[in-house]
Scaffold this motif. Structure first.
Motif, PDB file in Angstrom:
ATOM      1  N   UNK A 178       0.784  -1.151  -0.039  1.00  0.00           N
ATOM      2  CA  UNK A 178       0.188   0.111   0.138  1.00  0.00           C
ATOM      3  C   UNK A 178       1.109   1.134  -0.012  1.00  0.00           C
ATOM      4  N   UNK A 179       0.529   2.259  -0.993  1.00  0.00           N
ATOM      5  CA  UNK A 179       1.172   3.725  -0.985  1.00  0.00           C
ATOM      6  C   UNK A 179       0.207   4.650  -0.435  1.00  0.00           C
ATOM      7  N   UNK A 180       0.327   5.004   0.960  1.00  0.00           N
ATOM      8  CA  UNK A 180      -0.671   6.007   1.429  1.00  0.00           C
ATOM      9  C   UNK A 180      -0.812   7.255   0.545  1.00  0.00           C
ATOM     10  N   UNK A 181      -1.895   7.754   0.268  1.00  0.00           N
ATOM     11  CA  UNK A 181      -2.132   8.946  -0.481  1.00  0.00           C
ATOM     12  C   UNK A 181      -1.133  10.129  -0.048  1.00  0.00           C
ATOM     13  N   UNK A 182      -1.371  10.426   1.434  1.00  0.00           N
ATOM     14  CA  UNK A 182      -0.572  11.399   1.909  1.00  0.00           C
ATOM     15  C   UNK A 182       0.882  11.670   1.634  1.00  0.00           C
ATOM     16  N   UNK A 183       1.395  10.165   1.710  1.00  0.00           N
ATOM     17  CA  UNK A 183       2.791   9.964   1.337  1.00  0.00           C
ATOM     18  C   UNK A 183       3.185  10.641  -0.134  1.00  0.00           C
ATOM     19  N   UNK A 184       2.199  10.298  -1.198  1.00  0.00           N
ATOM     20  CA  UNK A 184       2.459  10.724  -2.498  1.00  0.00           C
ATOM     21  C   UNK A 184       2.381  12.361  -2.489  1.00  0.00           C
ATOM     22  N   UNK A 185       1.497  12.814  -1.630  1.00  0.00           N
ATOM     23  CA  UNK A 185       1.145  14.287  -1.616  1.00  0.00           C
ATOM     24  C   UNK A 185       2.378  14.878  -0.884  1.00  0.00           C
ATOM     25  N   UNK A 188      -0.961  12.826 -15.221  1.00  0.00           N
ATOM     26  CA  UNK A 188      -2.013  12.509 -14.581  1.00  0.00           C
ATOM     27  C   UNK A 188      -2.192  13.411 -13.242  1.00  0.00           C
ATOM     28  N   UNK A 189      -3.292  13.497 -12.630  1.00  0.00           N
ATOM     29  CA  UNK A 189      -3.301  14.607 -11.869  1.00  0.00           C
ATOM     30  C   UNK A 189      -3.161  14.045 -10.387  1.00  0.00           C
ATOM     31  N   UNK A 190      -2.629  14.935  -9.432  1.00  0.00           N
ATOM     32  CA  UNK A 190      -1.978  14.424  -8.055  1.00  0.00           C
ATOM     33  C   UNK A 190      -3.093  13.604  -7.273  1.00  0.00           C
ATOM     34  N   UNK A 191      -4.124  13.882  -7.575  1.00  0.00           N
ATOM     35  CA  UNK A 191      -5.176  13.036  -6.905  1.00  0.00           C
ATOM     36  C   UNK A 191      -5.528  11.458  -7.433  1.00  0.00           C
ATOM     37  N   UNK A 192      -5.156  11.530  -8.770  1.00  0.00           N
ATOM     38  CA  UNK A 192      -5.386  10.326  -9.588  1.00  0.00           C
ATOM     39  C   UNK A 192      -4.157   9.639  -9.203  1.00  0.00           C
ATOM     40  N   UNK A 193      -2.835  10.091  -9.121  1.00  0.00           N
ATOM     41  CA  UNK A 193      -1.455   9.511  -8.542  1.00  0.00           C
ATOM     42  C   UNK A 193      -1.582   9.025  -7.170  1.00  0.00           C
ATOM     43  N   UNK A 243      -4.460   8.165  -5.169  1.00  0.00           N
ATOM     44  CA  UNK A 243      -5.629   7.480  -4.984  1.00  0.00           C
ATOM     45  C   UNK A 243      -5.643   6.164  -5.688  1.00  0.00           C
ATOM     46  N   UNK A 244      -4.906   5.823  -6.892  1.00  0.00           N
ATOM     47  CA  UNK A 244      -5.275   4.962  -7.991  1.00  0.00           C
ATOM     48  C   UNK A 244      -3.718   4.245  -8.127  1.00  0.00           C
ATOM     49  N   UNK A 245      -3.796   3.288  -8.843  1.00  0.00           N
ATOM     50  CA  UNK A 245      -2.693   2.338  -9.337  1.00  0.00           C
ATOM     51  C   UNK A 245      -2.573   2.472 -10.684  1.00  0.00           C
ATOM     52  N   UNK A 246      -3.255   3.492 -11.342  1.00  0.00           N
ATOM     53  CA  UNK A 246      -2.762   3.816 -12.686  1.00  0.00           C
ATOM     54  C   UNK A 246      -3.793   3.126 -13.814  1.00  0.00           C
ATOM     55  N   UNK A 247      -3.467   3.378 -15.279  1.00  0.00           N
ATOM     56  CA  UNK A 247      -4.219   2.944 -16.291  1.00  0.00           C
ATOM     57  C   UNK A 247      -3.377   1.601 -16.823  1.00  0.00           C
ATOM     58  N   UNK A 248      -3.933   0.840 -17.507  1.00  0.00           N
ATOM     59  CA  UNK A 248      -3.166  -0.328 -18.059  1.00  0.00           C
ATOM     60  C   UNK A 248      -2.064   0.320 -18.753  1.00  0.00           C
ATOM     61  N   UNK A 249      -1.086  -0.244 -19.077  1.00  0.00           N
ATOM     62  CA  UNK A 249       0.060  -0.406 -19.987  1.00  0.00           C
ATOM     63  C   UNK A 249      -0.426  -0.284 -21.472  1.00  0.00           C
TER      64      UNK A 249
END
Length: 550
Positions: free
Chosen positions: A316-323, A351-356, A358-364
């Motif tokens: 898990x990657x905490x959203x606050x850590x990404x921010x 991608x927006x900060x909120x996307x980055x 809170x999600x694990x991204x789009x398919x490659x």
């Protein structure tokens, strides 16, 4: 020693392989051919930086050293299809070894340096490795007695090459690399080029097969999706004895002819100094590395805006850590990947900060993801289910393990992940849980069953369940939960001492112990590990609340 079956692709139908080749997804490029190409085009460009920036090695030097090692390994009897187990840390000679082994059409088997006798004996017996390459001593551990112990157990006796100048010349990695009269670096093709062991829910690690075609497709697709960046510098603090460090570090850099900055021992202060001195624009590393790096930058009051592609996953990657990272100029791109499928989804730099966060991204590109229920039916957006992946980047089966292969690699090219996820309406993936019971500590998988079987043999223990408890820095820490026989007792120190004596790797040792009156189970008798986790967390919250009221 009995002969082992050949390593071959056991899951890709001929028609699908032909389609991948016709579409340009699978090519004849190899690690060795790409090193040859870059050494021809830009021989003095930097290939590898190690020793915290003190060592710099060009593509010309890398080709020369890999060619020398390949020639001498061939004279020692290494041939196409042979397995070479490489238990080396993040240093230049590890990269030389990888290129040399692959150039001969042999199969490289990267191993973590912190594996001990138990893990290495299993790997050598399963893979029937022709050569084992280890340090002499590393982090105060002497590898020679370990290898002697494994040999004495019987059944395996690989040629042991030691990364130590004091070893005999024909068994010393530095001596095999050094010298004159370097031959050309060969480019021998191989049906399978990587054999990577990884822990799952089973006690016995599974051996996953990769080819040059699928792994090179993975790093080619990734860099294309991240966008053209001719200044990209690959910084790799993750162990190159793991699929992450090997494929998304060594392979990613060498395939594209980019500099590879290796960091051996993890230390956040040294990481910041290294990044400031030698650069680093891209990496893939677990949450632990990101959390420590952010904390170090915050304490120094500095920013790292050049680190614009920090791929992060595996725990898990905490959203606050990404921010917090974003505030320091570090652009975190959450992702989903596994050894079986490599990276399947990845947030993009735009991608927006909120996307980055809170999600694990789009398919490659050219990668399909599907969320299915327990009956194998696709579910609507926003509905959790088991993640399935189909792509030309996926591995080509488990070695000599038809049962696990059949359970994981499905008809039509789909790979069951064992992970629970959901897709939103725009196609962004979010991992919500795991069907697998693996513990992910600092980005490294731990199979609970292996530890459970060992603890269950202790005379004091009636029942045992090993779980991962959330940890802000490491993602999870291992906790042994035991029910004892009446009148018996045992503490954590005794459990750790007994497990350590078996040769179990240190990172697998339990860090917590909970003695319980009983283990919660389903009506069929299966232990409910999620209930145990909830009980422990509830007890800890209640204890913290009571302490706060005093």
């Amino acid at each position: 020693m009995t002969a082992r079956p050949p390593l071959v692709d056991v899951v890709t139908p001929p028609e699908r392989a032909a389609r991948y080749r016709a579409d340009g997804l699978w090519t004849d490029d190899t690690l060795a051919s790409m090193v040859n190409r870059h050494a021809d085009r830009a021989p003095d460009s930097v290939a590898v930086i190690d020793e915290l920036g003190a060592g710099t090695h060009t593509y010309r030097t890398l080709r020369r050293d890999a060619a020398r090692l390949a020639g001498r390994l061939a004279r020692l009897g290494l041939a196409a299809g042979d397995v070479v187990s490489v238990q080396l840390p993040n240093r230049y000679r590890t990269v030389v070894t990888a290129v040399a082994v692959q150039s001969l059409g042999a199969v490289i088997n990267p191993l973590l340096p912190n594996y001990r006798a138990r893990e290495i004996a299993h790997v050598l017996a399963t893979a029937r490795s022709r050569v084992l390459i280890t340090p002499g001593t590393y982090r105060n551990f002497d590898y020679l007695p370990m290898v002697d112990e494994i040999r004495q157990r019987g059944g395996v006796d690989p040629l042991h090459v030691v990364d130590d100048e004091s070893a005999p010349a024909d068994r010393s990695l530095p001596a095999l690399i050094d010298g004159s009269g370097a031959p050309a670096l060969p480019e021998v093709p191989s049906p399978v080029s990587e054999l990577i062991f990884t822990s799952g829910t089973e006690a016995t690690p599974k051996a996953i097969m990769h080819t040059e075609a699928n792994t090179n497709c993975a790093v080619r697709t990734l860099f294309a999706d991240l966008g053209a960046d001719h200044d990209r510098v690959v910084w790799m603090p993750s162990p190159v004895g793991h699929s992450t460090g090997f494929n998304y570090g060594i392979r990613a850099a060498l395939y594209h002819g980019r500099p590879l900055v290796l960091q051996d021992r993890w230390d956040a202060a040294e990481a910041v100094d290294l990044l400031l001195a030698r650069g680093g624009t891209y990496t893939l590393a677990a949450t632990t590395f990101l959390a420590d790096l952010v904390r170090e930058c915050e304490s120094r009051g500095i920013r790292l805006p050049q680190l614009r592609e920090f791929g992060c996953g595996g725990a898990p990657v905490p959203p606050d850590l990404v921010r917090r990272a974003d505030a320091l100029g570090i652009q975190v791109l959450r992702l989903y990947g596994s050894t079986e499928v490599l990276c399947a989804t990845w947030n993009r730099p735009g991608d927006t900060l909120e996307r980055r966060a809170n999600t694990d991204g789009l398919a490659l590109s050219r990668t399909e993801v599907d969320i299915r229920d327990d009956d194998g039916r696709s579910v609507p957006p926003g509905t959790p289910g088991e993640l399935h992946v189909r792509s030309a980047q996926a591995s080509v089966g488990f070695f000599a393990d038809p049962e696990r292969t059949a359970a994981t690699y499905l008809p039509g090219g789909w790979v069951r992940s064992g992970d629970l996820a959901s897709l939103d309406a725009e196609g962004y993936l979010t991992i919500v849980g795991r069907k697998k019971e693996i513990i992910i500590r600092g980005g490294v998988n731990i199979a609970p069953r292996e530890i459970e079987e060992m603890i269950a043999a202790f005379p004091e223990v009636d029942r045992v369940a090993v779980i991962g408890l959330p940890d802000d820095r490491l993602g999870e820490r291992t906790c042994a939960c035991v029910v004892l026989h009446p009148g018996r007792s045992i503490d954590l120190a005794e459990i750790v001492a007994r497990l350590r004596a078996t040769g179990l790797a240190v990172y697998k040792l339990p860090e917590r112990l909970h003695v319980m009156p009983e283990l919660p189970t389903t009506p069929s008798g299966k232990v409910q590990k999620h209930v145990i986790t909830q009980q422990i967390q509830r007890h800890e919250r209640q204890a913290a609340d009571a302490e706060g009221e005093r």
